[in-house]
Design an enzyme around this catalytic site. Structure first.
Site, mmCIF file in Angstrom:
data_model
loop_
_atom_site.group_PDB
_atom_site.id
_atom_site.type_symbol
_atom_site.label_atom_id
_atom_site.label_comp_id
_atom_site.label_asym_id
_atom_site.label_seq_id
_atom_site.Cartn_x
_atom_site.Cartn_y
_atom_site.Cartn_z
ATOM 1 N N CYS A 2 -8.886 68.392 13.348
ATOM 2 C CA CYS A 2 -8.038 69.574 13.308
ATOM 3 C C CYS A 2 -7.873 70.143 14.721
ATOM 4 O O CYS A 2 -8.823 70.182 15.489
ATOM 5 C CB CYS A 2 -8.581 70.698 12.429
ATOM 6 S SG CYS A 2 -8.690 70.248 10.710
ATOM 7 N N ARG A 27 -6.121 65.004 17.100
ATOM 8 C CA ARG A 27 -7.315 65.548 16.440
ATOM 9 C C ARG A 27 -7.191 65.537 14.918
ATOM 10 O O ARG A 27 -8.159 65.767 14.203
ATOM 11 C CB ARG A 27 -7.550 66.992 16.900
ATOM 12 C CG ARG A 27 -7.801 67.135 18.369
ATOM 13 C CD ARG A 27 -8.028 68.589 18.727
ATOM 14 N NE ARG A 27 -9.242 69.088 18.123
ATOM 15 C CZ ARG A 27 -10.441 69.012 18.681
ATOM 16 N NH1 ARG A 27 -10.573 68.462 19.855
ATOM 17 N NH2 ARG A 27 -11.497 69.494 18.076
ATOM 18 N N TRP A 76 -6.811 67.594 9.811
ATOM 19 C CA TRP A 76 -7.490 66.392 9.323
ATOM 20 C C TRP A 76 -8.308 66.870 8.144
ATOM 21 O O TRP A 76 -9.285 67.604 8.310
ATOM 22 C CB TRP A 76 -8.376 65.803 10.420
ATOM 23 C CG TRP A 76 -8.996 64.486 10.070
ATOM 24 C CD1 TRP A 76 -8.455 63.251 10.272
ATOM 25 C CD2 TRP A 76 -10.286 64.258 9.472
ATOM 26 N NE1 TRP A 76 -9.330 62.277 9.835
ATOM 27 C CE2 TRP A 76 -10.452 62.868 9.339
ATOM 28 C CE3 TRP A 76 -11.310 65.089 9.030
ATOM 29 C CZ2 TRP A 76 -11.593 62.288 8.789
ATOM 30 C CZ3 TRP A 76 -12.451 64.521 8.473
ATOM 31 C CH2 TRP A 76 -12.579 63.137 8.368
ATOM 32 N N ASN A 100 -10.689 75.266 12.351
ATOM 33 C CA ASN A 100 -11.185 73.904 12.554
ATOM 34 C C ASN A 100 -12.687 73.934 12.315
ATOM 35 O O ASN A 100 -13.392 74.718 12.948
ATOM 36 C CB ASN A 100 -10.868 73.458 13.991
ATOM 37 C CG ASN A 100 -11.608 72.195 14.380
ATOM 38 O OD1 ASN A 100 -11.912 71.360 13.535
ATOM 39 N ND2 ASN A 100 -11.916 72.061 15.656
ATOM 40 N N GLY A 101 -13.161 73.093 11.397
ATOM 41 C CA GLY A 101 -14.596 73.064 11.112
ATOM 42 C C GLY A 101 -14.839 73.035 9.620
ATOM 43 O O GLY A 101 -13.935 72.702 8.840
ATOM 44 N N GLU A 479 -17.222 45.622 19.680
ATOM 45 C CA GLU A 479 -16.189 46.576 20.083
ATOM 46 C C GLU A 479 -14.789 46.004 19.806
ATOM 47 O O GLU A 479 -13.893 46.725 19.365
ATOM 48 C CB GLU A 479 -16.372 46.943 21.570
ATOM 49 C CG GLU A 479 -15.286 47.788 22.211
ATOM 50 C CD GLU A 479 -15.063 49.146 21.542
ATOM 51 O OE1 GLU A 479 -15.810 49.528 20.644
ATOM 52 O OE2 GLU A 479 -14.084 49.809 21.936
ATOM 53 N N LYS A 483 -12.004 47.746 17.353
ATOM 54 C CA LYS A 483 -10.648 48.078 17.793
ATOM 55 C C LYS A 483 -9.626 47.516 16.808
ATOM 56 O O LYS A 483 -8.677 48.186 16.434
ATOM 57 C CB LYS A 483 -10.339 47.506 19.188
ATOM 58 C CG LYS A 483 -10.965 48.208 20.353
ATOM 59 C CD LYS A 483 -10.330 49.533 20.715
ATOM 60 C CE LYS A 483 -11.054 50.675 20.067
ATOM 61 N NZ LYS A 483 -12.246 51.161 20.661
ATOM 62 N N GLU A 486 -9.607 49.477 13.446
ATOM 63 C CA GLU A 486 -9.100 50.840 13.545
ATOM 64 C C GLU A 486 -7.587 50.930 13.539
ATOM 65 O O GLU A 486 -7.030 51.785 12.879
ATOM 66 C CB GLU A 486 -9.548 51.452 14.886
ATOM 67 C CG GLU A 486 -10.922 51.972 14.935
ATOM 68 C CD GLU A 486 -11.168 52.593 16.300
ATOM 69 O OE1 GLU A 486 -11.214 51.848 17.288
ATOM 70 O OE2 GLU A 486 -11.310 53.813 16.364
ATOM 71 N N HIS A 502 -26.473 32.119 9.623
ATOM 72 C CA HIS A 502 -27.290 32.844 8.644
ATOM 73 C C HIS A 502 -26.418 33.607 7.639
ATOM 74 O O HIS A 502 -26.911 34.517 6.959
ATOM 75 C CB HIS A 502 -28.244 33.803 9.362
ATOM 76 C CG HIS A 502 -29.215 33.111 10.258
ATOM 77 N ND1 HIS A 502 -30.217 32.310 9.784
ATOM 78 C CD2 HIS A 502 -29.291 33.047 11.612
ATOM 79 C CE1 HIS A 502 -30.902 31.806 10.799
ATOM 80 N NE2 HIS A 502 -30.349 32.238 11.922
ATOM 81 N N LYS A 598 -9.553 61.885 16.421
ATOM 82 C CA LYS A 598 -10.148 61.581 17.728
ATOM 83 C C LYS A 598 -11.525 62.204 17.897
ATOM 84 O O LYS A 598 -12.430 61.603 18.457
ATOM 85 C CB LYS A 598 -9.202 62.098 18.812
ATOM 86 C CG LYS A 598 -9.652 61.804 20.230
ATOM 87 C CD LYS A 598 -9.348 60.382 20.603
ATOM 88 C CE LYS A 598 -9.840 60.014 21.975
ATOM 89 N NZ LYS A 598 -10.111 58.572 22.048
HETATM 90 C C1 F6R Z 1 -13.287 54.084 18.484
HETATM 91 C C2 F6R Z 1 -13.442 55.513 18.475
HETATM 92 C C3 F6R Z 1 -14.628 56.091 17.778
HETATM 93 C C4 F6R Z 1 -15.379 56.988 18.776
HETATM 94 C C5 F6R Z 1 -16.538 57.712 18.071
HETATM 95 C C6 F6R Z 1 -17.348 58.530 19.032
HETATM 96 O O1 F6R Z 1 -12.125 53.691 19.116
HETATM 97 O O2 F6R Z 1 -12.666 56.219 19.032
HETATM 98 O O3 F6R Z 1 -15.463 55.115 17.256
HETATM 99 O O4 F6R Z 1 -15.850 56.173 19.813
HETATM 100 O O5 F6R Z 1 -16.016 58.546 17.078
HETATM 101 O O6 F6R Z 1 -16.565 59.490 19.669
HETATM 102 P P1 F6R Z 1 -17.058 60.242 20.968
HETATM 103 O O7 F6R Z 1 -17.186 59.227 22.034
HETATM 104 O O8 F6R Z 1 -15.995 61.244 21.252
HETATM 105 O O9 F6R Z 1 -18.374 60.859 20.614
#
Ligand code: F6R
Length: 603
Positions: A2, A27, A76, A100-101, A479, A483, A486, A502, A598
């Site tokens: 949010c 957000r 969100w 927000n929260g 990673e 990616k 996501e 395994h 985010k």
């Molecule tokens: C992956 C991604 C999330 C963040 C995770 C931690 O692309 O964006 O997995 O890495 O939510 O976020 P931060 O780094 O902001 O604590």
């Protein structure tokens, strides 16, 4: 999770609110709304969908656009479905409010309000706050006092902004959710983070938890949790507004991948001198402690967690101490045993991730020395930790994290060389090599982009992918898989290549391609090639990311030469690009993938 924005000044509030919401859309983006304080009272427009849907609705409406005070929200969903009814602002007869929260005691408040004859219209926790303010107004209080009384009763996390029919000012409150005040001549802005406001000002006030403020056309008064008037420092933030714009790129994600060399350069260049000595002024006061540390505990989530995992072998090698890398959401419920001289490191791009923040607080409460690696200035994690080393990546807008990852790696490598040198190792040549990394990242981007694009075109039709790597390439495989999941919504599993036999080998057939990440100088390179053989003999397709071409692979993304110990910086680049181009060929909303936000400020 949010985004909220507000404006009080002498300009028209609406365009400022909408521009702010566009910048905050990363957000949360399932619904949005605004409320303006007009000559004819509060007018509110909200809708399910994105800011663009809100703009369409506003354009078709008769809302009074001359208003100079207003608040806005991009959501969100946590409580209640993402629909128009549950979108913010929430309104009552006299109040409009955005939040927000999460309000943990909203059911209790709801029961109280019900007993007083008030009824909710939505499924949200937020509406309860608006009604509570209304209740106190009806009790005869002025708007300021009613807002303060309502906030006093809240438990949980909140950044709140509210306007009323009775007064022209905005009331705001912050507790464990981010909220900044932007200061400019004759006008005052509020937002969840600075990216929404850098177009208008670079002077910000970061509120403390418990703060409440009155915002009124260039003027503001801040009160602490005990309602004493307080002064908070004004900070200058140098992020340029161009950095928060796409600048000709189709998506923020590809722009941010292209900026990785610059992000790492900015993060390291002033921290390594010409002789290769690492200078970390942030830790100057801890020289004696760092000389004697006997364990490092790293806590993070998602991509930041993988940055920690990637750097673990380097930290262990140069500091000579054991390094644990833990997932925040697990760690916070685990009774971790610290050693005598334990260093705790929290990694977070946003600096707001609740699952990272909580373990940090727990460590701090136990008297453990804490350091954070954070990108967003003055964010909660940066403020709570004993010391913060900022990654200087600039704003990262795309939900999928890319340039933050390599910048976090850069700080972790700096830390390894810094602590290593304090413990008596000569790390100067390694630190000097780190200075070459930005140009190596650039080379990797330029060399691998066309090939990954071609592979993405051919492979975006597959529904499952396996990602394998060994040693330093294992976290990179993880990673890469994250990616892809996501932004393409394709199922992808990351595994240590040696574990394939395994279990995961059962997945291999002609419909499940495997991405193998392998450096020719890694100690187990020949074993990775054996994995390729095993996959081939089961009809699996192989995409090899390596500095050496192999006839076993259906496709090879040829990597430029790099010292083995530094490979995470460049080997991650084609994996980010592959995910990006696959999502592009699938026509997905790359910067704002479904269900994600985010900054994850809730549990
Ligand atoms: C992956 C991604 C999330 C963040 C995770 C931690 O692309 O964006 O997995 O890495 O939510 O976020 P931060 O780094 O902001 O604590």
């Amino acid at each position: 999770m949010c985004g909220i924005v507000g404006y009080s000044g002498d300009k028209k509030a609406l365009p400022i609110l909408l521009e702010g919401l566009k910048s905050l859309e990363y957000r949360g983006y399932d619904s949005a709304g605004i409320s303006l304080k007009t000559q004819n009272g509060i007018q509110t427009i909200k809708t399910k969908g994105k800011i663009i849907d809100l703009i369409t609705l506003i354009t078709e409406s008769k809302i009074d656009t001359s208003a100079t005070v207003g608040i806005g929200h991009t959501r969100w969903a946590t409580h209640g479905m993402p629909n128009t009814k549950n979108a913010h602002p929430h309104t009552t007869e006299n109040v409009a409010l955005v939040h927000n929260g999460i309000i943990e005691n909203y059911r209790e408040i709801e029961a109280f309000l019900k007993s007083k004859g008030f009824k909710k219209q939505t499924d949200t926790d937020t509406e309860t706050i608006a009604i509570l303010v209304e209740f106190y107004l009806k009790e005869g209080m002025g708007f300021k006092d009613a807002f303060v009384e309502a906030v006093k009763r809240l438990k949980g996390s909140f950044a709140i902004a509210s306007i009323s029919e009775t007064d022209d000012y905005i009331m705001i409150a912050k507790h464990e959710s981010p909220l900044v005040i932007g200061v400019s001549n004759g006008e005052t802005f509020i937002a969840s983070d600075v990216t929404a406001l850098i177009e208008y000002t670079n002077e910000f006030i970061f509120l403390n938890d418990g703060d409440i403020a009155i915002i009124n056309k260039g003027d503001f008064e801040i009160f602490d949790a005990n309602l004493n008037r307080v002064k908070r420092n004004t900070e200058k933030i140098e992020w340029s507004k161009e950095k928060a714009q796409k600048g000709g790129y189709k998506h923020f994600m590809i722009k941010e991948i292209a900026e990785e060399d610059e992000a790492v350069r900015n993060t390291i260049q002033s921290r390594i001198d010409e002789d290769g000595n690492v200078i970390l002024d942030e830790l100057k006061a801890e020289t004696d402690f760092l000389k004697n540390i006997d364990r490092i505990t790293i806590v993070a989530c998602g991509t930041s967690y993988y940055a920690g995992l990637s750097a673990k072998p380097i930290l262990e090698k140069y500091t000579g101490v054991k390094v644990d890398v833990e997932i925040g959401s697990e760690f916070r419920y685990y009774d971790y045993i610290y050693s005598k001289n334990n260093l705790f490191i929290a990694i977070s791009q946003s600096g707001e991730t609740a699952d990272t923040k909580e373990p940090l607080k727990m460590a701090r409460d136990k008297g453990i020395k804490t350091v954070s690696i954070v990108n967003v200035k003055e964010s909660a994690i940066a403020r709570i930790s004993d010391h913060c080393i900022y990654t200087l990546a600039g704003p990262e807008i795309s939900v999928a994290s890319t340039k933050a990852f390599v910048s976090q790696l850069a700080v972790l490598y700096l830390l390894a060389f810094y602590i290593g040198s304090l413990k008596g190792k000569d790390t100067r040549d390694k630190a000097k090599y780190l200075l070459k990394i930005p140009s190596k990242i650039k080379e990797a981007f330029e060399l691998t982009e066309p090939k990954t694009k071609q592979i993405a075109k051919d492979y975006h039709i597959y529904k499952n992918f396996l990602y394998l790597g060994r040693g330093l390439n294992y976290p990179i495989a993880l990673e890469g898989a994250l990616k892809l999941k996501e932004i393409s919504y394709i199922h992808a599993e990351g595994y240590p290549a040696g574990e394939m036999k395994h279990g995961p080998i059962a997945l291999i057939d002609e419909k499940t391609p495997t991405v193998i990440v392998a450096h020719s100088l890694e100690p187990l390179y020949s074993k990775s090639l054996s994995n390729c053989e095993e996959i081939k003999s089961r009809m699996g397709k192989i995409i090899l990311i390596s500095d050496k071409v192999s006839p076993l692979a259906d496709e090879t993304v040829k990597m430029p030469e790099i010292d083995y110990e530094f490979l995470p910086f460049t080997f991650v680049v084609p994996l980010q690009l592959l995910a990006y181009y696959i999502a592009l060929f699938l026509g997905n909303d790359i910067d704002q993938p479904r269900n994600l936000a985010k900054s994850v400020t809730v549990e």
